[in-house]
Design a protein around this motif. Structure first.
Motif, mmCIF file in Angstrom:
data_model
loop_
_atom_site.group_PDB
_atom_site.id
_atom_site.type_symbol
_atom_site.label_atom_id
_atom_site.label_comp_id
_atom_site.label_asym_id
_atom_site.label_seq_id
_atom_site.Cartn_x
_atom_site.Cartn_y
_atom_site.Cartn_z
ATOM 1 N N ASN A 46 0.826 -1.197 0.000
ATOM 2 C CA ASN A 46 0.000 0.000 0.000
ATOM 3 C C ASN A 46 0.861 1.247 0.000
ATOM 4 N N VAL A 47 1.797 1.292 0.943
ATOM 5 C CA VAL A 47 2.629 2.493 1.090
ATOM 6 C C VAL A 47 3.512 2.672 -0.149
ATOM 7 N N GLY A 48 3.977 1.564 -0.722
ATOM 8 C CA GLY A 48 4.879 1.650 -1.866
ATOM 9 C C GLY A 48 4.177 1.806 -3.206
ATOM 10 N N TYR A 49 2.838 1.804 -3.185
ATOM 11 C CA TYR A 49 2.074 1.799 -4.443
ATOM 12 C C TYR A 49 2.451 2.959 -5.372
ATOM 13 N N GLY A 50 2.441 4.154 -4.813
ATOM 14 C CA GLY A 50 2.719 5.341 -5.627
ATOM 15 C C GLY A 50 4.121 5.304 -6.224
ATOM 16 N N LEU A 51 5.080 4.804 -5.440
ATOM 17 C CA LEU A 51 6.471 4.732 -5.902
ATOM 18 C C LEU A 51 6.598 3.685 -7.007
ATOM 19 N N LYS A 52 5.912 2.553 -6.811
ATOM 20 C CA LYS A 52 5.977 1.466 -7.790
ATOM 21 C C LYS A 52 5.384 1.923 -9.126
ATOM 22 N N ILE A 53 4.277 2.645 -9.039
ATOM 23 C CA ILE A 53 3.629 3.158 -10.243
ATOM 24 C C ILE A 53 4.595 4.081 -10.999
ATOM 25 N N ARG A 54 5.368 4.844 -10.258
ATOM 26 C CA ARG A 54 6.305 5.775 -10.902
ATOM 27 C C ARG A 54 7.648 5.107 -11.191
ATOM 28 N N LYS A 55 7.663 3.763 -11.074
ATOM 29 C CA LYS A 55 8.823 2.961 -11.457
ATOM 30 C C LYS A 55 10.101 3.327 -10.717
ATOM 31 N N ILE B 213 -1.914 7.896 5.732
ATOM 32 C CA ILE B 213 -1.070 9.095 5.703
ATOM 33 C C ILE B 213 0.303 8.752 5.118
ATOM 34 N N ALA B 214 0.863 7.628 5.577
ATOM 35 C CA ALA B 214 2.177 7.208 5.081
ATOM 36 C C ALA B 214 2.134 6.987 3.573
ATOM 37 N N ARG B 215 1.058 6.352 3.087
ATOM 38 C CA ARG B 215 0.939 6.040 1.662
ATOM 39 C C ARG B 215 0.924 7.312 0.816
ATOM 40 N N ALA B 216 0.333 8.388 1.376
ATOM 41 C CA ALA B 216 0.289 9.644 0.635
ATOM 42 C C ALA B 216 1.619 10.390 0.752
ATOM 43 N N VAL B 217 2.148 10.457 1.980
ATOM 44 C CA VAL B 217 3.314 11.290 2.258
ATOM 45 C C VAL B 217 4.586 10.740 1.605
ATOM 46 N N VAL B 218 4.668 9.426 1.434
ATOM 47 C CA VAL B 218 5.874 8.806 0.882
ATOM 48 C C VAL B 218 6.180 9.335 -0.523
ATOM 49 N N ASN B 219 5.144 9.846 -1.209
ATOM 50 C CA ASN B 219 5.338 10.373 -2.558
ATOM 51 C C ASN B 219 5.853 11.810 -2.568
ATOM 52 N N GLU B 220 6.133 12.323 -1.370
ATOM 53 C CA GLU B 220 6.617 13.697 -1.206
ATOM 54 C C GLU B 220 5.789 14.696 -2.012
ATOM 55 N N PRO B 221 4.486 14.746 -1.747
ATOM 56 C CA PRO B 221 3.636 15.688 -2.476
ATOM 57 C C PRO B 221 3.953 17.123 -2.074
ATOM 58 N N LYS B 222 3.640 18.030 -2.986
ATOM 59 C CA LYS B 222 3.807 19.455 -2.647
ATOM 60 C C LYS B 222 2.708 19.873 -1.685
ATOM 61 N N VAL B 223 1.536 19.250 -1.884
ATOM 62 C CA VAL B 223 0.399 19.548 -1.017
ATOM 63 C C VAL B 223 -0.240 18.228 -0.609
ATOM 64 N N LEU B 224 -0.549 18.091 0.663
ATOM 65 C CA LEU B 224 -1.250 16.898 1.128
ATOM 66 C C LEU B 224 -2.676 17.290 1.490
#
Lengths: 326, 284
Positions: free
Chosen positions: A97-106, A146-157
Motif C-alpha cells: 500500500n505504502v509503496g504503491y505510488g512509488l511502484k507506479i512511478r517505477k 497518511i504514510a501512503r500519501a506522504v511517501v510520494n513527497e507531495p507538494k500539497v497533502l
C-alpha cells in the motif's frame, strides 16, 4: 513576500443543477496547515476533490506553484490525498500500500523498500509491513493512509476528515501526531473537518465554508475573536447572535453577565438550565423575544427556571458581524 | 464454548444432510457405477472392470473430449470478454439504470432455454433473419449458411452462458469501493493502471465464479450443439446422453461423466492458481 503554493481562483461547480461551489478564492502558503471548516454539504470535500483532480470545476482555475493544473489528470499532479475512509487497498499488504505510488512511478525496488520502511518508522508502524489492512485497527489504518500519501513527497497533502472515524481519545492523540508530522515534513496540509475544535487545535489558518462560499479565512485567533459573519461566530465560537436594530452582534456565552455583574441592563427570563462538563449553561429570553445563552463554571443555585433576571455584556464583547440570514 | 459448538452443529445439520444426500452420494454412486459392467439386457452387473475407462482412451471418445474442451475454452473466453465489462459497468450505473439492465438480463429466463435456442435457428438459417439483414444492407451478397456450423454453436453457448458471467461479475463489482480506484489515481496511476491493479484485481473472485458457472456447463450443454450444430459437433455431453439413452450403457456414461468432472475440477484449480484468486476472496 509570502510564498503561495496553491491558488484557487473563482472556482465554481454544480452537480445536477445545484450550485455546490459559488466562486471560491483561496491562496495557500507553502508549508502551511490550513483547514477548510464547515458543516456537511458546504462544499469542502468538492473543493478538495477539485484540488486533487478528481473533479473538474465548471469555471475558475487551480494553480500549483503558479502553474495551471485545473484540467490536469489526478495522476499528473504532485498532490496526494488521505481519504475519509482511508481507501487502503484491501488486497495489498501495508508495505505494498505504502509503496504503491512509488511502484507506479517505477522507482527502483531497493529505493521503494528503503522509503517504505522509513515511512513506516515515521508513523511508528514498522512492525506491521507484512499485514493486510483488515488486520489493523482504525488508528493504524489512518497512519498507513497518511504514510501512503506522504511517501510520494507531495507538494500539497489533502486530508479529507481523516480522523472522523476514530474515537475521541484517539482523535486527540492523532491531532497532535498529524501536527508534529506536518512540522517535521514541512509539507503544506489542506485539512477538511466539521469539528471546530480540531480546526482550532491544528491549523495555522482556518477557512470557514458555508453553502459553497468562503465566509472567512484567518488564523484561529482571528476566526474565534473577530468573526466576520454570524455564521462563523455561531459555528466556530458557539456565540449568541443578537440583533439590535439593523446591526447584528456575536456574544460568546462566557461573556454574558448575570445579575449584579455590571453592566446588566437587559431584562430576561430564565428558560432552561443545564449542567454538563463542569459548566452551567443558562438559556434566557430577552424582553424583545430573542434568546441568549450564558455559561458559567460551577453551579449557581440562585438562578431558577422561570425567574426574572437582569443580564448584560461589556461593549467590547459584542462583536459586530455580517448577518448571514439576510 | 462447547455448548456454542453444539448449537452450531444443530443449525448446520440440515445443510450437511442435504449435501450428503443429494451431492456426495450421487457422485459416489456415479464413480461406483463407472467400474461396473453393463448387463446384457437392462441395468448393470456387479463385476468390477476398468474397461469403461480404457474405452475413453479410444480416439473417437478422446477426440470428443478435446473438441468439448476447445469449445468450452472458446465460449468461456468470449463470455468473459463480453460479460466482464457488462457486469462491471452495470455496477457503476445509477440505481435506476442498474434495475433496467438487470431486467434485460432476467427477461430471457422467463422463457425456456430450448425455445430461445430455436429462436436462434430463425436467425441463423439460410435466408433467415441474419442473412436477410446482411444482404438487405449489402454487407453480404449470398446467404452465409451459418446454421449447423461451429460459429452458430459458439454463439448459442455464449448467449446461454452470458447472464451467469454478468451477474457474478456484477455482484462482485457492486461491492467494490470505487474510491479505491480514485486513491490509485491520486497516487499516480493512469486510469488503466488504476483499473488493472485495483478494480480488476478486486473483482477477480466475481470473474472466477463467472468462469466456473460458464466453463462447467459449457462442457455439458449438448443440446446447444445438437440444435444449432446439427449432428456435426459432438460434445462429451451428447455422448453421455447417448450412452444413457440409446446405448443403455450406464457404466460407460458414468465413466465419461467421472472423467469430465475430474477434468473440469482440474481446470478450475489451475485457473485459481494462475490468477491467485483464492487469496482475494472475501476481501471486497
Amino acid at each position: 513576500m509570502s510564498d503561495i503554493i496553491l491558488q484557487l481562483n473563482q472556482i465554481q461547480k454544480s452537480f445536477e443543477g445545484t450550485e455546490v461551489l459559488k466562486g471560491i478564492d483561496l491562496e495557500i502558503e507553502r508549508a502551511e496547515f490550513i483547514t477548510l471548516l464547515g458543516s456537511s454539504g458546504c462544499g469542502k470535500t468538492t473543493t478538495l476533490r477539485i484540488i486533487a483532480g478528481l473533479e473538474t470545476p465548471d469555471s475558475g482555475s487551480v494553480l500549483l506553484e503558479g502553474q495551471d493544473i485545473t484540467s490536469l489528470a489526478p495522476n499528473k499532479r504532485n498532490v496526494n490525498t488521505v481519504f475519509q475512509n482511508y481507501a487502503l487497498f484491501p488486497h495489498m499488504s501495508v508495505e505494498e500500500n505504502v509503496g504503491y505510488g512509488l511502484k507506479i512511478r517505477k522507482v527502483p525496488k531497493a529505493e521503494i523498500a528503503r522509503k517504505v520502511s522509513e515511512m513506516l518508522k515515521l508513523v511508528q508502524l514498522e512492525e506491521y509491513g507484512k499485514r493486510r489492512p483488515d488486520q489493523l485497527s482504525g488508528g493504524q489504518r489512518q497512519r498507513i493512509a497518511i504514510a501512503r500519501a506522504v511517501v510520494n513527497e507531495p507538494k500539497v497533502l489533502l486530508l479529507d476528515e481523516p480522523l472522523g472515524a476514530l474515537d475521541l481519545k484517539l482523535r486527540r492523540q492523532m491531532q497532535l501526531e498529524l501536527k508534529r508530522l506536518q512540522k517535521q515534513l514541512g509539507i503544506t496540509f489542506i485539512y477538511i473537518t466539521h469539528d471546530q475544535e480540531e480546526a482550532i487545535n491544528m491549523s495555522d489558518r482556518i477557512a470557514v465554508m458555508n453553502q459553497g462560499v468562503l465566509e472567512q479565512v484567518g488564523t484561529p485567533n482571528e476566526i474565534y475573536y473577530r468573526p466576520r459573519t454570524s455564521y462563523v461566530a455561531d459555528f466556530v465560537g458557539n456565540a449568541n447572535i443578537i440583533h439590535d436594530g439593523s446591526d447584528t452582534f456575536a456574544i460568546r456565552s462566557e461573556n454574558v453577565l448575570i445579575n449584579g455583574e455590571i453592566p446588566c441592563v437587559h431584562d430576561a427570563v430564565v428558560l432552561e438550565k443545564s449542567f454538563a462538563g463542569g459548566q452551567l449553561r443558562i438559556l434566557f429570553r430577552l424582553s424583545d423575544g430573542q434568546t441568549i445563552t450564558a455559561s458559567r463554571y460551577g453551579i449557581d443555585a440562585d438562578i431558577q427556571v422561570g425567574g426574572s433576571i437582569r443580564i448584560g455584556w461589556k461593549q467590547e464583547h459584542a462583536i459586530k458581524v455580517l448577518d448571514d440570514e439576510k | 464454548m462447547m455448548k456454542n459448538r453444539k448449537s452450531n452443529w444443530a443449525l448446520l445439520a440440515p445443510m450437511y444432510v442435504f449435501t450428503i444426500l443429494f451431492v456426495a452420494l450421487p457422485i459416489l454412486y456415479m464413480f461406483l457405477l463407472s467400474f461396473l459392467t453393463r448387463a446384457e439386457v437392462w441395468g448393470v452387473d456387479f463385476t468390477f472392470t476398468l474397461d469403461n475407462y480404457k474405452r475413453i482412451g479410444e480416439p473417437l471418445y478422446l477426440n470428443t473430449f478435446v473438441e468439448s474442451l476447445k469449445l468450452a475454452f472458446l465460449s468461456t473466453l468470449l463470455v468473459m470478454l463480453i460479460g466482464y465489462p457488462y457486469g462491471y459497468f452495470m455496477a457503476r450505473m445509477s440505481a435506476v439504470w442498474k434495475k433496467r439492465m438487470l431486467l434485460l438480463i432476467m427477461i430471457p429466463f422467463w422463457t425456456s432455454a430450448l425455445i430461445r435456442l430455436y429462436g436462434w435457428i430463425i436467425v441463423f438459417r439460410t435466408n433467415g433473419v441474419l442473412d436477410k439483414l446482411l444482404m438487405g444492407l449489402h454487407i453480404t451478397e449470398e446467404p452465409l449458411k451459418l446454421l449447423y456450423t461451429y460459429p452458430a454453436v459458439v454463439v448459442g453457448m455464449v448467449y446461454s452462458l452470458l447472464p451467469f458471467m454478468i451477474l457474478s461479475v456484477y455482484s462482485s463489482a457492486e461491492k467494490l469501493d470505487f474510491t479505491l480506484a480514485e486513491a490509485a489515481r491520486d497516487l499516480g496511476a493512469s486510469s488503466f493502471k488504476a483499473f488493472w491493479t485495483v478494480s480488476f484485481k478486486l473483482t477477480l473472485p466475481g470473474l472466477l465464479s463467472g468462469v466456473i458457472l460458464s466453463f462447467i456447463p459449457s462442457m455439458g450443454l449438448f443440446f446447444i450443439a445438437d440444435i444449432l450444430g446439427g449432428n456435426k459437433i459432438v460434445l462429451v455431453g451428447s455422448v453421455i446422453q447417448e450412452q444413457l439413452t440409446k446405448g443403455r450403457n450406464q457404466p460407460f456414461a458414468a465413466a465419461l461423466s467421472a472423467v469430465l468432472m475430474v477434468l473440469t475440477t482440474l481446470m478450475i484449480r489451475i485457473y485459481r492458481k494462475v490468477t491467485g484468486t483464492s487469496e482475494l476472496e472475501g476481501l471486497v
